[in-house]
Design an enzyme around this catalytic site. Structure first.
Site, PDB file in Angstrom:
ATOM      1  N   VAL A  60       1.086  -1.288   0.010  1.00 51.00           N
ATOM      2  CA  VAL A  60       0.007  -0.075   0.020  1.00 51.00           C
ATOM      3  C   VAL A  60       0.955   1.176   0.128  1.00 51.00           C
ATOM      4  O   VAL A  60       1.755   1.381   0.831  1.00 51.00           O
ATOM      5  CB  VAL A  60      -0.973  -0.162   1.025  1.00 51.00           C
ATOM      6  CG1 VAL A  60      -1.894   1.169   1.418  1.00 51.00           C
ATOM      7  CG2 VAL A  60      -1.901  -1.247   1.282  1.00 51.00           C
ATOM      8  N   ALA A 105       4.687   4.087   2.879  1.00 53.54           N
ATOM      9  CA  ALA A 105       4.010   2.744   2.295  1.00 53.54           C
ATOM     10  C   ALA A 105       4.011   1.566   3.432  1.00 53.54           C
ATOM     11  O   ALA A 105       4.878   1.817   4.378  1.00 53.54           O
ATOM     12  CB  ALA A 105       4.829   2.365   1.053  1.00 53.54           C
ATOM     13  N   LYS A 106       3.682   0.590   2.770  1.00 53.34           N
ATOM     14  CA  LYS A 106       3.677  -0.682   4.092  1.00 53.34           C
ATOM     15  C   LYS A 106       3.545  -1.958   2.949  1.00 53.34           C
ATOM     16  O   LYS A 106       2.515  -1.704   2.043  1.00 53.34           O
ATOM     17  CB  LYS A 106       2.754  -0.671   4.963  1.00 53.34           C
ATOM     18  CG  LYS A 106       3.481  -1.404   6.128  1.00 53.34           C
ATOM     19  CD  LYS A 106       4.510  -0.571   6.786  1.00 53.34           C
ATOM     20  CE  LYS A 106       5.077  -1.293   8.114  1.00 53.34           C
ATOM     21  NZ  LYS A 106       5.907  -0.699   9.156  1.00 53.34           N
ATOM     22  N   GLY A 107       4.062  -2.957   3.148  1.00 52.48           N
ATOM     23  CA  GLY A 107       3.677  -4.165   2.554  1.00 52.48           C
ATOM     24  C   GLY A 107       3.681  -5.555   3.392  1.00 52.48           C
ATOM     25  O   GLY A 107       4.130  -5.240   4.800  1.00 52.48           O
ATOM     26  N   ASP A 146       9.989  -5.207   8.635  1.00 55.95           N
ATOM     27  CA  ASP A 146       9.158  -4.931   9.727  1.00 55.95           C
ATOM     28  C   ASP A 146       8.875  -6.448  10.512  1.00 55.95           C
ATOM     29  O   ASP A 146       9.964  -7.125  10.483  1.00 55.95           O
ATOM     30  CB  ASP A 146       7.865  -4.593   9.137  1.00 55.95           C
ATOM     31  CG  ASP A 146       6.810  -4.042  10.143  1.00 55.95           C
ATOM     32  OD1 ASP A 146       7.321  -2.700  10.944  1.00 55.95           O
ATOM     33  OD2 ASP A 146       5.664  -4.834  10.581  1.00 55.95           O
TER      34      ASP A 146
END
Ligand code: NAD
Length: 416
Positions: A60, A105-107, A146
């Protein structure tokens, strides 16, 4: 609002509070409440037993008005698009709070990494990277570690990205091993930032750091290193926990020894000289500083009243719900919010990216000095807003972060 808030509900509630405080019109609030782009990918992985399994992954990208997207990748059975969206939003505000030129952002991939072999994790990471290839890159979107991803994961991402590109692109990802362009100090950076914030918060309250008692929830990268650095600063670690349970000791725990014990046994529990306790009891420990460093929504309406710490310094993203925020504030507990407290990781990631782009390698002293300066400046900026606006530190940090992002969006304008 119900007690069981999802991370996205929490992130949206926080944005609503910030938008009201900043006097945004409906359209700016609406823009910021939605990510610019959300990708869902099906990650096919051949398992060691020859069978193939398809995992759902996503990335995202929230807003990039202040610079390329930046954010971690999480492997966890609980990963959902909503959760990753919330984490991407927090990244946008966080980068703005510490004033680094990135968007958020992050995934994530919904999987159980604990039950996968190294080979399976490598194949999953490479396949996922190949599926994201067109949307990531050093000037588009720069991933980082993460929950349950680490430097090795980042090395696989770098190699896959570089193989497809045709030459080595270390700046496509941060949190890499030093041998392939990683930065000195990156592994401990989030935790050092957390402890610098805890130190500044203690100073603010007139609390002596030497001998201050600390409880840490989560004994992974962030929690374990935060415990070690706090111990080295002279604090007394009185309780820690991981996903298997917690331990406490009024005489203090040596976090280095607890780490050795966890490596040997796979858990912090049953550590010699300590008492086993539940995770909930670790949160409610009688201590000066509580560092939640596990997952979201750990301090809620249900337990906020039982928190006894004077300072809560959020190592994790989103560990406290807005309802709990209010309770802690009314109890006079100083909460240093995630978008400030755990920004040390992305700040040193930014330093790593700059080093890669300029083909330089800075010393650990340089990296940590620059990090400390950034963290102390951001802490003081947020503190000043909290005092001026007579609000809690989270609202102040959101005012600062969200305000900077909105200003950038307004300056750029909307096109097409
Ligand atoms: P990690 O995978 O290294 O560690 C997570 C730890 O939490 C593990 O010890 C696990 O056992 C523990 N845990 C899981 N569920 C738990 C529970 N219910 N109760 C207690 N402990 C539990 O992950 P990490 O990188 O240390 O990330 C932890 C948090 O910090 C996450 O919220 C992450 O988004 C945030 N964060 C990480 C970084 C970073 O640089 N790694 C940066 C900023 C924020």
């Amino acid at each position: 609002m119900s007690e069981k808030q999802t991370a996205l509900a929490v992130a949206r509630e926080q944005l609503k509070i910030a938008s009201e405080e900043l006097g945004f019109d409906r359209s700016m609030h609406e823009l910021l409440a939605h990510p610019k782009r959300s990708l869902i990918v099906s990650v096919a992985v051949k398992h060691d037993n020859g069978q193939m399994h398809v995992y759902t992954g996503c990335r995202v990208q929230h807003w990039d008005a202040r610079g390329p997207f930046k954010g971690g990748i999480r492997y966890h059975p609980g990963v959902t698009l909503d959760e990753v969206t919330a984490l991407a939003m927090w990244m946008t505000w966080k980068c703005a709070v510490v004033d680094i030129p990135y968007g958020g952002a992050k995934g994530g991939i919904r999987c159980n990494p604990k039950q996968m072999s190294k080979g399976e994790l490598e194949r999953m990471t490479r396949r996922y990277t190949s599926l994201l290839y067109d949307f990531i890159g050093p000037h588009r979107d720069v991933p980082a570690p993460d929950v349950y991803t680490d430097a090795q994961t980042m090395a696989w991402i770098m190699d896959t990205y570089s193989q497809i590109t045709g030459y080595s692109v270390p700046e496509c990802v941060t949190g890499k091993p030093i041998s392939v362009g990683g930065s000195e100090g990156r592994e401990q950076a989030t935790s050092l930032g957390v402890d610098v914030c805890a130190r500044e918060a203690a100073k603010h309250l007139g609390l002596k750091l030497k001998g201050a008692t600390v409880a840490v929830q989560g004994y992974g990268n962030v929690g374990m290193n935060a415990a070690k650095i706090a111990y080295d600063m002279g604090c007394k670690i009185v309780a820690v926990s991981d996903s298997t349970g917690g331990i406490c000791s009024a005489n203090g725990l040596n976090p280095y020894k607890v780490h050795e014990h966890k490596v040997k046994t796979g858990s912090v529990t049953k550590f010699k000289g300590s008492e086993n306790v539940t995770n909930e009891e670790v949160l409610q420990t009688n201590c000066d500083i509580l560092i939640p460093a596990a997952l979201e929504s750990q301090i809620t309406k249900a337990n906020a009243d039982k928190i006894k710490a004077k300072i809560v310094c959020e190592g994790a993203n989103g560990p406290t719900t807005p309802e709990a925020d209010k309770i802690l504030y009314e109890k006079g507990i100083l909460l240093v919010p995630d978008i400030l407290a755990n920004a040390g990781g992305v700040t040193t990631s930014y330093f790593e990216w700059v080093q890669n782009l300029t083909r330089e390698h800075w010393t650990i002293e340089d990296v940590n000095r620059k990090l400390e300066n950034k963290m102390v400046k951001a802490f003081n900026d947020v503190c000043k807003i909290a005092q001026k606006e007579k609000c809690d530190m989270r609202t102040a940090a959101l005012r600062l972060g969200v305000g900077r992002v909105a200003e950038a969006i307004e300056t750029l304008g909307l096109w097409p």
